[in-house]
Scaffold this active site. Structure first.
Site, PDB file in Angstrom:
ATOM      1  N   PRO A   1       0.818  -1.216   0.000  1.00 15.45           N
ATOM      2  CA  PRO A   1       0.000   0.000   0.000  1.00 15.45           C
ATOM      3  C   PRO A   1       0.849   1.263   0.000  1.00 15.45           C
ATOM      4  CG  PRO A   1      -0.925  -1.590   1.498  1.00 15.45           C
ATOM      5  CD  PRO A   1       0.383  -2.167   1.025  1.00 15.45           C
ATOM      6  N   CYS A   2       0.504   2.185  -0.902  1.00 13.99           N
ATOM      7  CA  CYS A   2       1.347   3.364  -1.111  1.00 13.99           C
ATOM      8  C   CYS A   2       0.906   4.553  -0.269  1.00 13.99           C
ATOM      9  CB  CYS A   2       1.342   3.762  -2.578  1.00 13.99           C
ATOM     10  SG  CYS A   2      -0.269   4.329  -3.184  1.00 13.99           S
TER      11      CYS A   2
END
Length: 489
Positions: free
Chosen positions: A107-108
């Site tokens: 997840p960014c």
């Protein structure tokens, strides 16, 4: 370097003509999986925590599998082991023998500057983002690599992963991968240089087992455009802590795109054959859940260019003259503003148009009722609410943007799941934000690709995804490296 012989067995299997077996971690709806499958990789499993995205992945890659429900199951990677995953999916044998390639993008949100600012605001702590548990999920990815010993891996993330509070996470990943016996490099690639109608810059990290390769390659650009200034600025911030004297260690300068390449694919080239939507301007669309499965004919019977042809005829995702998911948000207050905005206009210009319209309507109302309305009056406040968006143009100058028909779109974000103002359709006669299917087109998802859930969920999945066309080119590069022995360069 391969004491158990597992790498040697896997590479021999591949070079004898068998498909590379793929595990997609943090898979989302399957952008990476789709690109790799087009290159002949076999998707055997995926791990995704979002239920709607996990269902989308299963619908598109395991729809007819007897264990479809298991493939569609949302899984938390912090609670899912490779052995447990493979057992649930009916894959027998040692976990390390099951997988040849691991791909995925942790997840960014924790790494982006936008995400950091939100955490600072919530916790009133300048360094709150450093304690975000999402920033540690890349370690789970590395545990899978260590356990399964793939031939190669691909990791994707936002450029800010290279400058996370002054720490280069990609370097930390490469340090561990090197210890595990891999050759690894990372770089920044912009999808617009690879035939996509979207300017989307991301960090890509490739690692190949050192017994196979001691050099890493990245795909070469095929298209060109002079990127807007903002992209260069973001890139500079991300690369701020790259040691220029030690670039050869892990970081590779991005392959250069030159003006002699094909021109970038524009928004109009990507979208012009999709259905025209104007019913919202005639009160023909109401608020509520949009029907994602409604089939609509293309506006053009045949594709108008190579990109549209690919979107209609992607192998395994062909359409029969109809598409689904061409649904939009209902935003009646803003249609007049959308119509009057010029290509490239952003929120300050949109707000100015709305304020001008409000003043004109107020003047007309006062004339009709033969009295002045104060700013505190009920009539004034109601008219203002019905005409002018409430956002501060100083704080949110980029919140709105009208696309340019002759240029690629700007980066699609997961925020599409909450609103679509960042991508207002270039056609003023349609006066709307983009549809789900148009967003999918800009991300290079073929028209036959299915998105589970309602409209907001579909927008979110698309914005979070790695564009399949970009993934395909990375998949081809990795396959070529695995086909090329160490002594052939």
């Amino acid at each position: 370097m391969d004491p158990t012989g597992i790498i040697e067995r896997k590479i021999e299997r591949f070079r004898n003509g068998e498909n590379l077996r793929l595990l997609d971690l943090f898979s989302g709806c399957g952008g990476l999986s789709l690109g790799f499958s087009k290159q002949g990789y076999e998707n055997i499993a995926a791990v995704e925590m979002d239920q709607e995205a996990a269902t989308s992945h299963a619908l598109n890659f395991h729809k007819d599998h007897p264990l479809f429900k298991q493939y569609a199951k949302a899984r938390d990677i912090t609670k899912t082991t490779p052995a447990g995953l493979f057992k649930d999916l009916g894959l027998k044998g040692e976990p390390g023998d099951q997988v040849d390639i691991i791909i995925g993008g942790p997840p960014c949100q924790a790494f982006t500057r936008i995400g950091r600012a939100k955490l600072r605001a919530v916790f009133s702590d300048a360094d709150a983002f450093l304690n975000d548990p999402r920033s540690q999920l890349y370690k789970r990815y590395l545990k899978y690599v260590k356990t399964l010993q793939p031939l190669a891996i691909l990791m994707e993330n936002v450029p800010d992963m290279l400058n996370y509070g002054g720490v280069n996470i990609a370097d930390l990943v490469c340090d561990d991968l090197t210890e595990y016996g891999y050759t690894c490099r990372y770089t920044l690639l912009n999808t617009v240089y690879y035939g996509l109608p979207q300017m989307r810059e991301r960090m890509f990290l490739i690692a190949v087992h050192s017994s196979i390769r001691d050099e890493i390659e990245f795909p070469l650009p095929t298209h060109f455009i002079d990127l807007p200034r903002g992209y260069h600025g973001s890139r500079s911030v991300a690369l701020k802590h790259i040691d220029k004297d030690n670039q050869h260690r892990y970081y590779m300068p991005m392959p250069e795109a030159t003006s002699d390449l094909l021109p970038a694919v524009s928004a109009a080239v990507a979208l012009s054959d999709l259905p025209v939507i104007t019913a919202h301007l005639k009160n023909g669309l109401k608020n509520g859940i949009r029907k994602m499965d409604e089939q609509i004919s293309y506006s053009q019977e045949t594709a108008q260019n190579a990109y549209q042809t690919l979107m209609r005829k992607w192998p395994g995702y062909e359409t029969n003259g109809f598409i689904c998911g061409n649904v939009i948000r209902i935003l009646p207050r803003d249609y007049p503003v959308f119509k009057k905005m010029k290509a490239g206009d952003q929120y300050p210009q949109a707000l100015a148009i709305a304020v001008k319209s409000f003043k004109r309507k107020l003047k007309k109302l006062e004339k009709e009722q033969k009295r002045k309305f104060s700013e505190n009056s009920k009539e004034y406040k109601l008219l203002l609410k019905q005409t002018v968006p409430p956002y501060d143009d100083k704080k949110f100058p980029n919140k709105w943007r009208k696309m340019e028909a002759d240029k690629p779109a700007r980066t699609l974000m997961a925020h599409l799941g909450k609103d679509s103002y960042s991508h207002i359709h270039y056609d003023s006669n349609q006066a709307r934000t983009i549809s789900v299917r148009e967003a999918a087109r800009l991300q290079s998802f073929p028209d036959g690709f299915q998105f589970a859930g309602a409209m907001n969920a579909a927008f979110r999945q698309i914005g979070n995804a790695v564009p399949p066309l970009m993934a395909e080119q990375l998949a081809a590069t990795i396959k070529n490296m695995l086909n090329t022995p160490l002594d052939v360069r």
